[in-house]
Write a protein that holds these residues in place. Structure first.
Motif, PDB file in Angstrom:
ATOM      1  N   VAL A  21       0.864  -1.179   0.000  1.00 43.31           N
ATOM      2  CA  VAL A  21       0.000   0.000   0.000  1.00 43.31           C
ATOM      3  C   VAL A  21       0.898   1.226   0.000  1.00 43.31           C
ATOM      4  O   VAL A  21       1.943   1.244   0.656  1.00 43.31           O
ATOM      5  CB  VAL A  21      -0.969   0.015   1.206  1.00 43.31           C
ATOM      6  CG1 VAL A  21      -0.218   0.028   2.524  1.00 43.31           C
ATOM      7  CG2 VAL A  21      -1.922   1.201   1.129  1.00 43.31           C
ATOM      8  N   THR A  22       0.511   2.224  -0.783  1.00 42.27           N
ATOM      9  CA  THR A  22       1.259   3.470  -0.820  1.00 42.27           C
ATOM     10  C   THR A  22       0.293   4.634  -0.642  1.00 42.27           C
ATOM     11  O   THR A  22      -0.914   4.498  -0.862  1.00 42.27           O
ATOM     12  CB  THR A  22       2.020   3.661  -2.146  1.00 42.27           C
ATOM     13  OG1 THR A  22       1.075   3.815  -3.206  1.00 42.27           O
ATOM     14  CG2 THR A  22       2.919   2.481  -2.441  1.00 42.27           C
ATOM     15  N   GLY A  23       0.843   5.758  -0.259  1.00 46.65           N
ATOM     16  CA  GLY A  23       0.027   6.949  -0.095  1.00 46.65           C
ATOM     17  C   GLY A  23       0.903   8.162   0.072  1.00 46.65           C
ATOM     18  O   GLY A  23       2.128   8.088  -0.023  1.00 46.65           O
ATOM     19  N   LYS A  24       0.262   9.281   0.326  1.00 46.46           N
ATOM     20  CA  LYS A  24       0.963  10.557   0.441  1.00 46.46           C
ATOM     21  C   LYS A  24       0.283  11.404   1.508  1.00 46.46           C
ATOM     22  O   LYS A  24      -0.919  11.272   1.729  1.00 46.46           O
ATOM     23  CB  LYS A  24       0.926  11.278  -0.908  1.00 46.46           C
ATOM     24  CG  LYS A  24       1.659  12.612  -0.940  1.00 46.46           C
ATOM     25  CD  LYS A  24       1.682  13.164  -2.358  1.00 46.46           C
ATOM     26  CE  LYS A  24       2.243  14.574  -2.411  1.00 46.46           C
ATOM     27  NZ  LYS A  24       3.657  14.663  -2.066  1.00 46.46           N
ATOM     28  N   ILE A  25       1.077  12.260   2.143  1.00 46.68           N
ATOM     29  CA  ILE A  25       0.566  13.162   3.173  1.00 46.68           C
ATOM     30  C   ILE A  25       0.843  14.598   2.755  1.00 46.68           C
ATOM     31  O   ILE A  25       1.962  14.933   2.359  1.00 46.68           O
ATOM     32  CB  ILE A  25       1.247  12.894   4.530  1.00 46.68           C
ATOM     33  CG1 ILE A  25       1.030  11.436   4.954  1.00 46.68           C
ATOM     34  CG2 ILE A  25       0.706  13.850   5.594  1.00 46.68           C
ATOM     35  CD1 ILE A  25       1.876  11.025   6.131  1.00 46.68           C
ATOM     36  N   ILE A  26      -0.195  15.411   2.821  1.00 51.98           N
ATOM     37  CA  ILE A  26      -0.082  16.854   2.608  1.00 51.98           C
ATOM     38  C   ILE A  26      -0.376  17.529   3.951  1.00 51.98           C
ATOM     39  O   ILE A  26      -1.298  17.108   4.661  1.00 51.98           O
ATOM     40  CB  ILE A  26      -1.126  17.339   1.571  1.00 51.98           C
ATOM     41  CG1 ILE A  26      -0.917  16.656   0.227  1.00 51.98           C
ATOM     42  CG2 ILE A  26      -1.106  18.860   1.444  1.00 51.98           C
ATOM     43  CD1 ILE A  26       0.213  17.198  -0.579  1.00 51.98           C
ATOM     44  N   VAL A  27       0.388  18.550   4.294  1.00 47.40           N
ATOM     45  CA  VAL A  27       0.164  19.281   5.535  1.00 47.40           C
ATOM     46  C   VAL A  27      -0.405  20.657   5.209  1.00 47.40           C
ATOM     47  O   VAL A  27       0.105  21.349   4.322  1.00 47.40           O
ATOM     48  CB  VAL A  27       1.481  19.448   6.328  1.00 47.40           C
ATOM     49  CG1 VAL A  27       1.247  20.304   7.575  1.00 47.40           C
ATOM     50  CG2 VAL A  27       2.045  18.096   6.713  1.00 47.40           C
ATOM     51  N   GLU A  28      -1.471  21.013   5.905  1.00 44.12           N
ATOM     52  CA  GLU A  28      -2.006  22.370   5.834  1.00 44.12           C
ATOM     53  C   GLU A  28      -1.690  23.038   7.170  1.00 44.12           C
ATOM     54  O   GLU A  28      -2.147  22.592   8.220  1.00 44.12           O
ATOM     55  CB  GLU A  28      -3.509  22.355   5.554  1.00 44.12           C
ATOM     56  CG  GLU A  28      -3.817  21.848   4.159  1.00 44.12           C
ATOM     57  CD  GLU A  28      -5.280  22.004   3.758  1.00 44.12           C
ATOM     58  OE1 GLU A  28      -6.116  22.303   4.632  1.00 44.12           O
ATOM     59  OE2 GLU A  28      -5.569  21.818   2.567  1.00 44.12           O
ATOM     60  N   ASP A  29      -0.885  24.080   7.107  1.00 42.26           N
ATOM     61  CA  ASP A  29      -0.383  24.745   8.300  1.00 42.26           C
ATOM     62  C   ASP A  29      -1.262  25.959   8.609  1.00 42.26           C
ATOM     63  O   ASP A  29      -1.271  26.935   7.854  1.00 42.26           O
ATOM     64  CB  ASP A  29       1.069  25.165   8.046  1.00 42.26           C
ATOM     65  CG  ASP A  29       1.799  25.529   9.324  1.00 42.26           C
ATOM     66  OD1 ASP A  29       1.148  25.571  10.394  1.00 42.26           O
ATOM     67  OD2 ASP A  29       3.012  25.769   9.257  1.00 42.26           O
ATOM     68  N   TYR A  30      -2.012  25.851   9.707  1.00 43.15           N
ATOM     69  CA  TYR A  30      -2.953  26.901  10.096  1.00 43.15           C
ATOM     70  C   TYR A  30      -2.469  27.636  11.339  1.00 43.15           C
ATOM     71  O   TYR A  30      -1.602  27.149  12.067  1.00 43.15           O
ATOM     72  CB  TYR A  30      -4.318  26.285  10.430  1.00 43.15           C
ATOM     73  CG  TYR A  30      -5.155  25.912   9.231  1.00 43.15           C
ATOM     74  CD1 TYR A  30      -6.070  26.802   8.694  1.00 43.15           C
ATOM     75  CD2 TYR A  30      -5.033  24.657   8.639  1.00 43.15           C
ATOM     76  CE1 TYR A  30      -6.850  26.459   7.602  1.00 43.15           C
ATOM     77  CE2 TYR A  30      -5.811  24.305   7.541  1.00 43.15           C
ATOM     78  CZ  TYR A  30      -6.713  25.219   7.037  1.00 43.15           C
ATOM     79  OH  TYR A  30      -7.475  24.881   5.954  1.00 43.15           O
ATOM     80  N   ASN A  31      -3.119  28.762  11.620  1.00 45.21           N
ATOM     81  CA  ASN A  31      -2.928  29.403  12.915  1.00 45.21           C
ATOM     82  C   ASN A  31      -3.682  28.606  13.981  1.00 45.21           C
ATOM     83  O   ASN A  31      -4.384  27.638  13.662  1.00 45.21           O
ATOM     84  CB  ASN A  31      -3.385  30.874  12.862  1.00 45.21           C
ATOM     85  CG  ASN A  31      -4.873  31.006  12.597  1.00 45.21           C
ATOM     86  OD1 ASN A  31      -5.548  30.054  12.197  1.00 45.21           O
ATOM     87  ND2 ASN A  31      -5.393  32.199  12.793  1.00 45.21           N
ATOM     88  N   GLN A  32      -3.556  29.006  15.243  1.00 43.25           N
ATOM     89  CA  GLN A  32      -4.092  28.192  16.344  1.00 43.25           C
ATOM     90  C   GLN A  32      -5.600  28.018  16.295  1.00 43.25           C
ATOM     91  O   GLN A  32      -6.124  27.016  16.762  1.00 43.25           O
ATOM     92  CB  GLN A  32      -3.704  28.810  17.688  1.00 43.25           C
ATOM     93  CG  GLN A  32      -2.286  28.502  18.091  1.00 43.25           C
ATOM     94  CD  GLN A  32      -2.001  28.969  19.503  1.00 43.25           C
ATOM     95  OE1 GLN A  32      -2.293  30.103  19.852  1.00 43.25           O
ATOM     96  NE2 GLN A  32      -1.444  28.101  20.321  1.00 43.25           N
ATOM     97  N   THR A  33      -6.313  28.967  15.737  1.00 41.27           N
ATOM     98  CA  THR A  33      -7.771  28.874  15.713  1.00 41.27           C
ATOM     99  C   THR A  33      -8.303  28.342  14.386  1.00 41.27           C
ATOM    100  O   THR A  33      -9.506  28.312  14.155  1.00 41.27           O
ATOM    101  CB  THR A  33      -8.398  30.254  15.987  1.00 41.27           C
ATOM    102  OG1 THR A  33      -7.835  31.195  15.059  1.00 41.27           O
ATOM    103  CG2 THR A  33      -8.111  30.708  17.406  1.00 41.27           C
ATOM    104  N   PHE A  34      -7.391  27.925  13.503  1.00 38.76           N
ATOM    105  CA  PHE A  34      -7.757  27.352  12.207  1.00 38.76           C
ATOM    106  C   PHE A  34      -8.569  28.316  11.352  1.00 38.76           C
ATOM    107  O   PHE A  34      -9.445  27.915  10.599  1.00 38.76           O
ATOM    108  CB  PHE A  34      -8.509  26.022  12.378  1.00 38.76           C
ATOM    109  CG  PHE A  34      -7.606  24.930  12.897  1.00 38.76           C
ATOM    110  CD1 PHE A  34      -6.833  24.180  12.033  1.00 38.76           C
ATOM    111  CD2 PHE A  34      -7.523  24.680  14.247  1.00 38.76           C
ATOM    112  CE1 PHE A  34      -5.977  23.201  12.517  1.00 38.76           C
ATOM    113  CE2 PHE A  34      -6.675  23.697  14.739  1.00 38.76           C
ATOM    114  CZ  PHE A  34      -5.901  22.946  13.867  1.00 38.76           C
ATOM    115  N   THR A  35      -8.272  29.606  11.462  1.00 35.04           N
ATOM    116  CA  THR A  35      -8.958  30.591  10.638  1.00 35.04           C
ATOM    117  C   THR A  35      -8.072  31.082   9.500  1.00 35.04           C
ATOM    118  O   THR A  35      -8.568  31.640   8.532  1.00 35.04           O
ATOM    119  CB  THR A  35      -9.407  31.794  11.489  1.00 35.04           C
ATOM    120  OG1 THR A  35      -8.278  32.283  12.221  1.00 35.04           O
ATOM    121  CG2 THR A  35     -10.517  31.396  12.447  1.00 35.04           C
ATOM    122  N   THR A  36      -6.760  30.879   9.598  1.00 37.01           N
ATOM    123  CA  THR A  36      -5.848  31.332   8.555  1.00 37.01           C
ATOM    124  C   THR A  36      -4.950  30.178   8.118  1.00 37.01           C
ATOM    125  O   THR A  36      -4.256  29.579   8.953  1.00 37.01           O
ATOM    126  CB  THR A  36      -4.945  32.484   9.062  1.00 37.01           C
ATOM    127  OG1 THR A  36      -5.784  33.523   9.549  1.00 37.01           O
ATOM    128  CG2 THR A  36      -4.058  33.017   7.950  1.00 37.01           C
TER     129      THR A  36
END
Length: 122
Positions: A21-36
């Motif tokens: 099995v293979t896959g990939k991870i993408i990271v979304e880097d947000y501010n602490q409140t997940f608004t930006t």
């Protein structure tokens, strides 16, 4: 040879097979409140866990590569789940972390399963 994965007993999913099995991870880097959303990048050096069948805990663990790719090899036929940890964007989890789980099944030898890309929050 005898196919020990045939119907009936047998060891169930696990190592010793020819599938992967293979896959990939993408990271979304947000501010602490997940608004930006500050940045999106490949999820390098992330922990990825593989669970066989109904096992309560993980059976194997790898780190993702520089491009966020991961792979588990030598799988036999059976049901599996692969999971990663992410910050909880709902801010509900006491630990601040949640697991993102994807389930898949190996149904034949030499099968390569590609799970959908994981998006984790940082």
């Amino acid at each position: 040879g005898v196919d020990r994965q045939s119907r009936g007993g047998g060891p169930g999913p696990g190592p010793g097979g020819t599938s992967s099995v293979t896959g990939k991870i993408i990271v979304e880097d947000y501010n602490q409140t997940f608004t930006t959303l500050w940045a999106t990048y490949d999820g390098a050096d992330r922990d990825v866990y593989l669970r066989y069948g109904d096992n309560p805990t993980y059976s194997e663990h790898v780190k993702s590569g520089p491009e966020g790719d991961f792979e588990f090899n030598y799988l036999t036929k059976g049901n599996y789940s692969v999971y990663v940890y992410s910050k909880d964007s709902s801010l509900q989890a006491p630990s601040g972390q949640i697991s993102i789980i994807q389930e898949f099944e190996i149904t034949e030898n030499k099968q390569v399963v590609v799970v959908p890309t994981f998006t984790v929050f940082e």
